[in-house]
Every structure is written in C-alpha cells, then in structure tokens.
Design an enzyme around this catalytic site. Structure first.
Site, PDB file in Angstrom:
ATOM      1  N   GLY A  70       0.830  -1.194   0.000  1.00 29.60           N
ATOM      2  CA  GLY A  70       0.000   0.000   0.000  1.00 29.60           C
ATOM      3  C   GLY A  70       0.865   1.244   0.000  1.00 29.60           C
ATOM      4  N   GLN A  75       2.885   9.904   1.318  1.00 27.20           N
ATOM      5  CA  GLN A  75       4.200   9.279   1.466  1.00 27.20           C
ATOM      6  C   GLN A  75       5.159   9.643   0.347  1.00 27.20           C
ATOM      7  OE1 GLN A  75       2.194   5.275   2.236  1.00 27.20           O
ATOM      8  NE2 GLN A  75       4.201   5.043   3.202  1.00 27.20           N
ATOM      9  N   CYS A 115       5.658  -0.322   7.298  1.00 28.15           N
ATOM     10  CA  CYS A 115       5.361   0.846   6.470  1.00 28.15           C
ATOM     11  C   CYS A 115       6.581   1.193   5.627  1.00 28.15           C
ATOM     12  CB  CYS A 115       4.994   2.021   7.367  1.00 28.15           C
ATOM     13  SG  CYS A 115       4.568   3.534   6.506  1.00 28.15           S
ATOM     14  N   LEU A 116       6.336   1.538   4.366  1.00 29.78           N
ATOM     15  CA  LEU A 116       7.437   1.941   3.490  1.00 29.78           C
ATOM     16  C   LEU A 116       8.124   3.217   3.986  1.00 29.78           C
ATOM     17  CD1 LEU A 116       5.843   1.199  -0.002  1.00 29.78           C
ATOM     18  CD2 LEU A 116       7.515  -0.172   1.262  1.00 29.78           C
ATOM     19  N   HIS A 157      -4.607   2.002   7.503  1.00 29.42           N
ATOM     20  CA  HIS A 157      -3.213   2.454   7.559  1.00 29.42           C
ATOM     21  C   HIS A 157      -2.968   3.573   6.536  1.00 29.42           C
ATOM     22  CE1 HIS A 157       1.242   1.533   7.987  1.00 29.42           C
ATOM     23  NE2 HIS A 157       1.223   2.190   6.847  1.00 29.42           N
ATOM     24  N   GLU A 158      -3.405   3.347   5.289  1.00 35.57           N
ATOM     25  CA  GLU A 158      -3.155   4.337   4.239  1.00 35.57           C
ATOM     26  C   GLU A 158      -4.013   5.594   4.413  1.00 35.57           C
ATOM     27  OE1 GLU A 158      -0.508   3.915   2.651  1.00 35.57           O
ATOM     28  OE2 GLU A 158      -0.270   1.762   3.000  1.00 35.57           O
ATOM     29  N   HIS A 161      -2.350   7.856   6.734  1.00 40.28           N
ATOM     30  CA  HIS A 161      -1.324   8.676   6.082  1.00 40.28           C
ATOM     31  C   HIS A 161      -1.944   9.936   5.476  1.00 40.28           C
ATOM     32  CE1 HIS A 161       2.441   6.537   6.387  1.00 40.28           C
ATOM     33  NE2 HIS A 161       1.906   5.406   5.928  1.00 40.28           N
TER      34      HIS A 161
END
Length: 191
Positions: A70, A75, A115-116, A157-158, A161
């Site tokens: 994701g 991000q 997470c990235l 989660h996204e 962000h």
C-alpha cells in the site's frame, strides 16, 4: 471486489513488469519517518483527471518496486487524497482510491504492521476489524467497499497517512522514542 477502472491504470502484474515488459521503477521518492511532511493532511481531489490517473500509475509502480502492499500520496510528498494498494499474492489486483473515507467501522483487531516510510520497523497496532470505505475510482465514479482482514487494516493504515498520521504514532512514547533512535542510527549508517 476491485473498484471499477483500476485495470486500465496498470495491467495484471504477476511478474512485476508492465505491458511494455520493462521492470517497474520507483518513480517517486518515499518520505521517511519522522519527516514532518508525513504529517501534512491531504486535500480532497477536486476532479479525477489524467494527472490523477498518472499519479495513481506512478504510485503503483513505486509501491511494487519498493516492494510494498500500500502507498498513500502523502508518502510521496503529494498531498492529495489518493492511495493505492495490492494485497494479492501475485501482485495482480491493484486497487486505487481517490478521496477515500471510512463511513462505517465495527469491532477491533490487533496485528503487526510495517510501512514503506518506516523501513525495517514492524509493530502491533489496534484497528477496526471491519470497515466500509467510500471513494472515487480512477474515472471519478463513486463506489463503496466493505473490508475486513488485511484489506481493512491496509485501508485504515493508508487513510491514516492521508490524515497526517503514521502507524508508529499509535505506540507508547517509549516505543516511539526507541524507533526514532533506531531510524536515526540507520540514517547515519546509510549516509
């Protein structure tokens, strides 16, 4: 169920390559925590146009190349309410959400997340077990999707962000302090 219109952004991708048979490139740099830009609240997309579709495609290529499941526009330092995800094993089910909003939630679950933007860190986070999300697809058409399991966790989660929140901020101050120290050490080593 995939939102309509997602297949036109990128083709089915079992081998990690696109229609031109070229390897996906990480087109967009991913911000790393604790970069303050990760706390920017994304603005709603006013019109789903070619620019938004290109952003979705670039984000998808970046997510696949990272590799991740994701990615939110925040991000990659684009503060628009856009996210992509693909939780399929073979990376063939890209889903894009424009202006996503959770309209219903139920239950609780606890699971490990990564997470990235926080590479190498995996921590347990409490989330809603089931949710319903309303969004626009890449053609600007509205849709709703009910989600549970990994899909529900990824969407929450996204969307966090897009609201300027990173998953590690759900943790205790002590854990967060340790994570920041570990990330600072990683940054020094790779610099």
């Amino acid at each position: 169920m995939e939102p309509p219109g997602y297949a036109e952004i990128l083709p089915a991708n079992p081998a990690g390559i696109n229609r031109l048979k070229t390897i996906f490139m990480a087109l967009l740099p991913i911000l790393r925590y604790p970069d303050p830009r990760l706390h920017t609240v994304a603005k709603p997309v006013e019109a789903v146009d070619a620019g938004i579709r290109r952003l979705v495609a670039d984000m998808a290529e970046t997510m696949y190349a990272a590799p991740g499941i994701g990615l939110a526009a925040t991000q990659v330092d684009v503060h628009k309410r856009v996210l992509v995800l693909d939780i399929s094993e073979d990376k063939s089910k890209l889903q894009a959400f424009v202006n996503p909003a959770i309209v219903w939630r139920e239950g609780e679950c606890v699971g490990e997340e990564g997470c990235l933007s926080v590479p190498g860190i995996y921590e347990t986070v409490k989330r809603s077990e089931r949710i319903k999300v309303r969004a626009l697809d890449t053609e600007g058409e509205p849709f709703e999707i009910a989600a549970d399991g990994l899909l529900a966790i990824c969407l929450q989660h996204e969307i966090d962000h897009l609201d300027g929140k990173v998953f590690v901020e759900y943790l205790s101050r002590l854990k967060l302090s340790r994570i920041k120290a570990k990330l600072a050490k990683q940054a020094r080593i790779t610099a």
